[in-house]
Design a protein around this motif. Structure first.
Motif, PDB file in Angstrom:
ATOM      1  N   LEU A   1      -5.351   7.156  -1.126  1.00 38.74           N
ATOM      2  CA  LEU A   1      -5.267   6.773  -2.536  1.00 38.74           C
ATOM      3  C   LEU A   1      -6.617   6.918  -3.225  1.00 38.74           C
ATOM      4  O   LEU A   1      -6.682   7.377  -4.372  1.00 38.74           O
ATOM      5  N   ARG A   2      -7.688   6.547  -2.533  1.00 40.47           N
ATOM      6  CA  ARG A   2      -9.014   6.706  -3.136  1.00 40.47           C
ATOM      7  C   ARG A   2      -9.325   8.182  -3.378  1.00 40.47           C
ATOM      8  O   ARG A   2      -9.880   8.555  -4.410  1.00 40.47           O
TER       9      ARG A   2
ATOM     10  N   GLU B   1       3.968  11.648  -8.983  1.00 42.57           N
ATOM     11  CA  GLU B   1       3.543  12.471 -10.107  1.00 42.57           C
ATOM     12  C   GLU B   1       3.307  13.925  -9.716  1.00 42.57           C
ATOM     13  O   GLU B   1       3.260  14.799 -10.580  1.00 42.57           O
TER      14      GLU B   1
ATOM     15  N   ALA C   1      -3.467  14.130  -1.161  1.00 38.02           N
ATOM     16  CA  ALA C   1      -4.677  13.647  -0.508  1.00 38.02           C
ATOM     17  C   ALA C   1      -5.065  14.472   0.706  1.00 38.02           C
ATOM     18  O   ALA C   1      -6.247  14.661   0.973  1.00 38.02           O
TER      19      ALA C   1
ATOM     20  N   MET D   1      -7.121  10.580  -3.875  1.00 35.94           N
ATOM     21  CA  MET D   1      -6.255  11.071  -4.951  1.00 35.94           C
ATOM     22  C   MET D   1      -6.772  10.646  -6.317  1.00 35.94           C
ATOM     23  O   MET D   1      -6.579  11.358  -7.311  1.00 35.94           O
ATOM     24  N   ASN D   2      -7.456   9.509  -6.385  1.00 33.30           N
ATOM     25  CA  ASN D   2      -8.026   9.074  -7.661  1.00 33.30           C
ATOM     26  C   ASN D   2      -9.208   9.926  -8.074  1.00 33.30           C
ATOM     27  O   ASN D   2      -9.532  10.050  -9.249  1.00 33.30           O
ATOM     28  N   VAL D   3      -9.881  10.525  -7.078  1.00 29.32           N
ATOM     29  CA  VAL D   3     -11.000  11.418  -7.393  1.00 29.32           C
ATOM     30  C   VAL D   3     -10.490  12.747  -7.913  1.00 29.32           C
ATOM     31  O   VAL D   3     -10.944  13.275  -8.914  1.00 29.32           O
TER      32      VAL D   3
ATOM     33  N   PRO E   1      -6.852  13.792  -8.689  1.00 27.44           N
ATOM     34  CA  PRO E   1      -5.441  13.421  -8.696  1.00 27.44           C
ATOM     35  C   PRO E   1      -4.467  14.586  -8.730  1.00 27.44           C
ATOM     36  O   PRO E   1      -3.282  14.408  -8.480  1.00 27.44           O
TER      37      PRO E   1
ATOM     38  N   ALA F   1       1.910   6.944  -6.667  1.00 28.71           N
ATOM     39  CA  ALA F   1       0.895   7.948  -6.991  1.00 28.71           C
ATOM     40  C   ALA F   1       1.374   9.348  -6.667  1.00 28.71           C
ATOM     41  O   ALA F   1       1.122  10.301  -7.408  1.00 28.71           O
TER      42      ALA F   1
ATOM     43  N   ARG G   1      -4.882   3.825   2.159  1.00 28.95           N
ATOM     44  CA  ARG G   1      -5.825   3.413   1.116  1.00 28.95           C
ATOM     45  C   ARG G   1      -6.911   4.459   0.919  1.00 28.95           C
ATOM     46  O   ARG G   1      -7.352   4.704  -0.211  1.00 28.95           O
TER      47      ARG G   1
ATOM     48  N   TYR H   1       1.215   4.174  -2.795  1.00 27.60           N
ATOM     49  CA  TYR H   1       1.054   5.579  -2.437  1.00 27.60           C
ATOM     50  C   TYR H   1       2.247   6.396  -2.940  1.00 27.60           C
ATOM     51  O   TYR H   1       2.080   7.487  -3.493  1.00 27.60           O
TER      52      TYR H   1
ATOM     53  N   THR I   1       0.830  -1.206   0.000  1.00 28.96           N
ATOM     54  CA  THR I   1       0.000   0.000   0.000  1.00 28.96           C
ATOM     55  C   THR I   1       0.861   1.251   0.000  1.00 28.96           C
ATOM     56  O   THR I   1       0.594   2.213  -0.741  1.00 28.96           O
TER      57      THR I   1
END
Length: 221
Positions: free
Chosen positions: A199-200, A143, A210, A202-204, A206, A140, A196, A137, A133
């Motif tokens: 990460l969720r 970037e 977070a 950051m996906n919303v 990015p 992600a 986690r 992280y 995990t």
């Protein structure tokens, strides 16, 4: 039995085994550094730190409320400046619990007891989940900002739990929760779940770290 220890409350949480840089400019904490430098044995230049629940590190009123669980810290490096301030580096040693804080002297003194962490087995499954995990992280985060950790992750479960807790960019109360976790297994589960969730988030969105997402009004719909 409690022992007395110079105290440096912070708007941050210090974890055992983790090095932290600090800037010292307020009179009472400059007095604390001078006190520590008079200790002949460098290994005994030790103070305590607890997080500030409410209030500030500096100012006339300062901290209004402190967390009770903190960390015993060793002063390792000191750089003095012409204006009387210091840049220091310290490393967390072990957990303490603050029983009482005396602020009548030139610097705060805490009456503390040890808060040892029990040795409990940690499953290989949990260790692998925590490492993977955190690796995801880091990938992600690469970037949008600098990698929060350099080198290989520790193999020891306890040190791994402190390392991940220190690297995770979490709000103060969540970091305090990690410090207070009963053992390494509980801490690794907590930090894995928190990462986690990061990460969720950051996906919303990015383009934002977070922790910034958590402070931003947004809807996944």
């Amino acid at each position: 039995m409690s022992t007395s220890l110079p105290m440096f409350p912070l708007n941050a949480v210090i974890f055992p085994g983790v090095r932290v840089p600090l800037t010292v400019f307020e009179d009472r904490y400059r007095a604390l550094v001078h006190h520590l430098l008079r200790v002949e044995d460098p290994t005994q230049r030790v103070f305590g730190s607890v997080g500030i629940r409410e209030g500030y590190e500096v100012g006339e009123h300062g901290a209004q409320s402190l967390f009770r669980v903190g960390c015993r810290v060793q002063l390792t490096e000191v750089e003095s400046h012409p204006d009387g301030t210091f840049s220091i580096e310290a490393v967390g040693l072990d957990r303490i619990q603050l029983e009482r804080l005396d602020t009548t002297g030139t610097f705060p003194v805490g009456h503390v007891v040890d808060r040892p962490e029990p040795e409990a087995p940690v499953s290989e499954e949990l260790l692998e989940r925590a490492r993977s995990t955190f690796t995801a992280y880091r990938a992600a985060l690469a970037e949008i900002r600098v990698d929060p950790y350099e080198g290989d992750l520790p193999q020891d479960p306890s040190y791994l739990s402190w390392t991940l807790a220190a690297c995770a960019p979490l709000p103060l109360h969540e970091r305090q929760g990690l410090l207070e976790a009963e053992d390494a297994g509980e801490r690794l589960q907590m930090v894995t779940d928190l990462l986690r969730a990061e990460l969720r988030a950051m996906n919303v969105i990015p383009s934002l770290p977070a922790t910034e997402v958590a402070r931003t009004r947004w809807s996944p719909n």
